[in-house]
Design an enzyme around this catalytic site. Structure first.
Site, PDB file in Angstrom:
ATOM      1  N   GLU A  89       0.802  -1.385   0.012  1.00 16.51           N
ATOM      2  CA  GLU A  89      -0.063   0.063   0.064  1.00 16.51           C
ATOM      3  C   GLU A  89       0.887   1.202   0.077  1.00 16.51           C
ATOM      4  OE1 GLU A  89      -3.489   0.656  -0.367  1.00 16.51           O
ATOM      5  OE2 GLU A  89      -2.458   2.440  -0.758  1.00 16.51           O
ATOM      6  N   ASP A 138      -8.191   1.151  -7.609  1.00 17.87           N
ATOM      7  CA  ASP A 138      -8.700   2.250  -8.228  1.00 17.87           C
ATOM      8  C   ASP A 138      -9.560   1.848  -9.267  1.00 17.87           C
ATOM      9  OD1 ASP A 138      -7.772   3.551  -5.958  1.00 17.87           O
ATOM     10  OD2 ASP A 138      -5.809   3.916  -6.960  1.00 17.87           O
ATOM     11  N   THR A 212     -14.551  -5.114   2.896  1.00 19.24           N
ATOM     12  CA  THR A 212     -13.480  -4.228   2.733  1.00 19.24           C
ATOM     13  C   THR A 212     -14.265  -3.102   3.161  1.00 19.24           C
ATOM     14  OG1 THR A 212     -13.298  -3.404   0.643  1.00 19.24           O
ATOM     15  CG2 THR A 212     -12.091  -5.374   1.029  1.00 19.24           C
ATOM     16  N   ARG A 213     -13.404  -1.899   3.495  1.00 24.97           N
ATOM     17  CA  ARG A 213     -13.955  -0.397   3.727  1.00 24.97           C
ATOM     18  C   ARG A 213     -14.532   0.025   2.319  1.00 24.97           C
ATOM     19  NH1 ARG A 213     -10.965   4.282   6.021  1.00 24.97           N
ATOM     20  NH2 ARG A 213      -9.245   3.022   5.297  1.00 24.97           N
ATOM     21  N   GLU A 215     -15.614  -1.606  -0.198  1.00 25.19           N
ATOM     22  CA  GLU A 215     -16.807  -2.274  -0.602  1.00 25.19           C
ATOM     23  C   GLU A 215     -17.941  -1.891   0.354  1.00 25.19           C
ATOM     24  OE1 GLU A 215     -17.529  -6.910  -1.076  1.00 25.19           O
ATOM     25  OE2 GLU A 215     -17.823  -6.697   0.767  1.00 25.19           O
TER      26      GLU A 215
END
Ligand SMILES: C[S@@+](CC[C@H](N)C(=O)[O-])C[C@H]1O[C@@H](n2cnc3c(N)ncnc32)[C@H](O)[C@@H]1O
Length: 233
Positions: A89, A138, A212-213, A215
């Protein structure tokens, strides 16, 4: 690509933000010590046996590209202590969040890289990974930006090189054009076969899926996620 060229080239796969809100001193300290302990040194050659990167005795190694705040990565690394996880990341605030979490609860089966994942992929030995997760990359929804998408013929070559035969590439997204794009690119590539058991397969979350955040935001905004799994031939 020879190793010197590989290490000196500018980032090629990252077009996002590196910094968000100013990080607090406590986060900055966790980031610095965490990268010292968990960060990979790409200036040295990768070990031939990737499992030796981990303090824990692991039998498989998985990679998560663009882990955001690290919620999914933490969940997977905690539920499977005998598997090694590499998380990538470049967004500093995301990495700081993960490093705060592992400061509280250290993980001997985790390593991280804080830059473009293409660099890490080129560093990894051939057939060294059991899985690659690309979760809500992204989306670059505008057609003129599609070429920035992480899924590309070049990056699929990278995936095919580092995945062992039978290894899995998992791709989740809420953006229909990106899902179609990935299906078409993988089909054209040939080394990564889509594994769909039935027509409903691609809307069924992966086993043990914590979400996930990104999602959660997509679902709140009314978009429907798709979950694709490709197997390295
Ligand atoms: C839309 S967010 C999704 C984050 C997380 N996977 C989730 O589902 O909540 C995409 C993430 O990919 C990261 N990213 C973009 N390009 C990348 C690259 N070349 N290598 C590694 N990570 C990248 C971004 O910094 C961002 O955090």
């Amino acid at each position: 690509m020879d190793p010197k060229e590989r290490r000196s080239r500018a980032t090629e796969g990252f077009f996002g933000r590196r910094h968000g809100k100013t990080i607090r001193p406590q986060q900055a300290a966790a980031l610095e010590s965490g990268l010292g302990a968990y960060g990979l040194d790409l200036s040295a050659d990768a070990p031939a046996e990737l499992r030796t990167l981990f303090a824990a005795d692991v039998s498989t190694v998985r990679l998560e590209i663009g882990f955001g705040g690290g919620e999914h990565l933490l969940h997977r690394a905690t539920e499977a202590p005998a598997a090694g996880f590499i998380g990538v990341e470049p967004f500093v605030n995301g990495m700081a969040k993960l490093m705060m979490a592992v400061r509280e609860k250290p993980l001997a089966n985790l390593r991280v890289h804080n830059d473009d994942a293409t660099r890490l992929l080129d560093w990894l030995p051939q057939a060294s990974l059991d899985g690659i997760d690309l979760l809500y990359p992204d989306p670059w929804p505008k057609k003129k930006h599609w070429k920035r998408r992480f899924v590309s013929p070049l990056n699929l070559d990278r995936f095919a090189r580092v995945l062992r035969p039978g290894g899995k590439f998992r791709f989740a997204s809420d953006i229909d054009t990106y899902v179609n794009w990935t299906l078409l690119h993988c089909r054209a590539h040939g080394a990564l076969l889509w594994q769909a058991e039935d027509a409903a397969d691609w809307h069924r979350p992966y086993e043990g899926w914590p979400g996930t955040r990104y999602e959660a935001k997509a679902i709140r905004e009314g978009r429907r996620p798709a979950y694709l799994t490709f197997v390295r031939k």
